[in-house]
Design a protein around this motif. Structure first.
Motif, PDB file in Angstrom:
ATOM      1  N   ASP A   1       0.846  -1.189   0.000  1.00  0.00           N
ATOM      2  CA  ASP A   1       0.000   0.000   0.000  1.00  0.00           C
ATOM      3  C   ASP A   1       0.884   1.243   0.000  1.00  0.00           C
ATOM      4  O   ASP A   1       2.107   1.171   0.098  1.00  0.00           O
ATOM      5  N   GLU A   2       0.241   2.401  -0.105  1.00  0.00           N
ATOM      6  CA  GLU A   2       0.967   3.666  -0.210  1.00  0.00           C
ATOM      7  C   GLU A   2       1.753   3.986   1.060  1.00  0.00           C
ATOM      8  O   GLU A   2       2.870   4.503   1.006  1.00  0.00           O
TER       9      GLU A   2
ATOM     10  N   ASP B   1       4.989   9.253 -11.379  1.00  0.00           N
ATOM     11  CA  ASP B   1       3.612   8.763 -11.342  1.00  0.00           C
ATOM     12  C   ASP B   1       3.337   8.109 -12.685  1.00  0.00           C
ATOM     13  O   ASP B   1       3.326   8.777 -13.720  1.00  0.00           O
TER      14      ASP B   1
ATOM     15  N   THR C   1       0.649   2.991 -11.058  1.00  0.00           N
ATOM     16  CA  THR C   1       1.618   2.838  -9.979  1.00  0.00           C
ATOM     17  C   THR C   1       2.255   4.182  -9.656  1.00  0.00           C
ATOM     18  O   THR C   1       2.283   5.094 -10.482  1.00  0.00           O
ATOM     19  N   LEU C   2       2.788   4.285  -8.438  1.00  0.00           N
ATOM     20  CA  LEU C   2       3.597   5.422  -8.024  1.00  0.00           C
ATOM     21  C   LEU C   2       4.978   4.863  -7.717  1.00  0.00           C
ATOM     22  O   LEU C   2       5.099   3.944  -6.900  1.00  0.00           O
TER      23      LEU C   2
ATOM     24  N   TYR D   1       7.661   0.689  -5.627  1.00  0.00           N
ATOM     25  CA  TYR D   1       6.360   1.207  -6.030  1.00  0.00           C
ATOM     26  C   TYR D   1       5.223   0.536  -5.289  1.00  0.00           C
ATOM     27  O   TYR D   1       5.421  -0.462  -4.581  1.00  0.00           O
ATOM     28  N   TYR D   2       4.039   1.114  -5.436  1.00  0.00           N
ATOM     29  CA  TYR D   2       2.829   0.432  -4.974  1.00  0.00           C
ATOM     30  C   TYR D   2       1.793   0.514  -6.082  1.00  0.00           C
ATOM     31  O   TYR D   2       1.817   1.436  -6.900  1.00  0.00           O
ATOM     32  N   ASP D   3       0.914  -0.456  -6.112  1.00  0.00           N
ATOM     33  CA  ASP D   3      -0.152  -0.501  -7.109  1.00  0.00           C
ATOM     34  C   ASP D   3      -1.361   0.283  -6.627  1.00  0.00           C
ATOM     35  O   ASP D   3      -1.859   0.048  -5.527  1.00  0.00           O
ATOM     36  N   ARG D   4      -1.834   1.200  -7.459  1.00  0.00           N
ATOM     37  CA  ARG D   4      -3.119   1.819  -7.198  1.00  0.00           C
ATOM     38  C   ARG D   4      -4.220   0.778  -7.479  1.00  0.00           C
ATOM     39  O   ARG D   4      -3.951  -0.280  -8.042  1.00  0.00           O
TER      40      ARG D   4
ATOM     41  N   GLU E   1      -7.677   1.804 -11.864  1.00  0.00           N
ATOM     42  CA  GLU E   1      -6.864   2.915 -12.363  1.00  0.00           C
ATOM     43  C   GLU E   1      -5.747   2.460 -13.301  1.00  0.00           C
ATOM     44  O   GLU E   1      -4.996   3.288 -13.806  1.00  0.00           O
ATOM     45  N   TRP E   2      -5.626   1.162 -13.534  1.00  0.00           N
ATOM     46  CA  TRP E   2      -4.565   0.651 -14.402  1.00  0.00           C
ATOM     47  C   TRP E   2      -4.889   0.881 -15.885  1.00  0.00           C
ATOM     48  O   TRP E   2      -3.970   0.988 -16.696  1.00  0.00           O
TER      49      TRP E   2
ATOM     50  N   TRP F   1       4.467  14.687  -1.470  1.00  0.00           N
ATOM     51  CA  TRP F   1       3.745  13.408  -1.412  1.00  0.00           C
ATOM     52  C   TRP F   1       3.838  12.785  -0.026  1.00  0.00           C
ATOM     53  O   TRP F   1       2.836  12.332   0.536  1.00  0.00           O
TER      54      TRP F   1
END
Length: 203
Positions: free
Chosen positions: A100-101, A123, A127-128, A143-146, A150-151, A170
């Motif tokens: 997670d974020e 961004d 992913t971020l 990174y983390y997956d949104r 949103e992909w 951020w």
């Protein structure tokens, strides 16, 4: 018994154990011939093409097992004159995905405690990502997956973008948000910034 099969014998301490849910997310390889490599990984190893980015002018093909956005990215680098920019094929970077974020933010704050290691922050839509290099120059992405929604865009195409973002801003937003609860206790996090050290307390 193999020596390193036993954590007590291997010398692995609690501080070196990875947080729960963290894993290798994907690998990005530099290749000499994009289509040749794509055919190899699809035909021989059974990956599927998620997105063929040369169709939009990006020299990268994203491949995956199943419905993930990508487990493997094949990238061909070239200069304006047509010659390749890199001196060898092989690893561009490997990526570590966080659950997670907040987990990613804690990892980034830990990186900042070790000095000026971060090369870039991007961004990518789904992913971020944070980029750095190890002591031997190998590229690493954290990174983390949104959320999966949103992909892809409204046409079902993988979102492919690379927009820089302000790392300090951020981190401040993450710690200020409702999802920043830590596992236990309070944790003081120092974030280096151009205006001096920004110290935030997450509780």
């Amino acid at each position: 018994m193999y020596l390193f099969a036993d954590p007590d014998l291997s010398g692995v301490t609690a501080k070196h154990k990875m947080a729960s849910g963290v894993r290798i997310g994907h690998v990005n390889l530099r290749v000499a011939d994009l289509d040749r490599s794509m055919n190899f990984y699809c035909d021989v190893l059974g990956l599927s093409v998620v997105y063929y980015a040369p169709s939009i002018g990006v020299p990268t093909v994203f491949l995956a097992f199943g419905d993930y956005h990508h487990h493997l990215a094949l990238t061909w680098f070239y200069s304006a004159g047509g010659s390749r920019q890199v001196h060898h094929d092989g690893l561009n970077h490997f990526a570590i995905v966080y659950p997670d974020e907040v987990s990613l933010a804690r990892a980034v704050a830990h990186l900042l405690d070790h000095g000026d290691l971060i090369d870039d922050a991007r961004d990518h839509g789904g992913t971020l990502s944070i980029y750095l290099r190890d002591p031997d120059g190998n590229g690493i992405e954290l990174y983390y997956d949104r959320p999966r929604t949103e992909w892809f865009d409204s046409n079902g195409q993988l979102v492919v973008k690379s927009e820089p973002f302000d790392l300090v801003e951020w981190l401040a937003e993450v710690w200020a948000g409702p999802s920043q609860l830590l596992a236990s206790g309070d944790e003081t996090i120092s974030i280096p910034s151009q205006a001096g050290d920004l110290t935030l307390v997450a509780s």
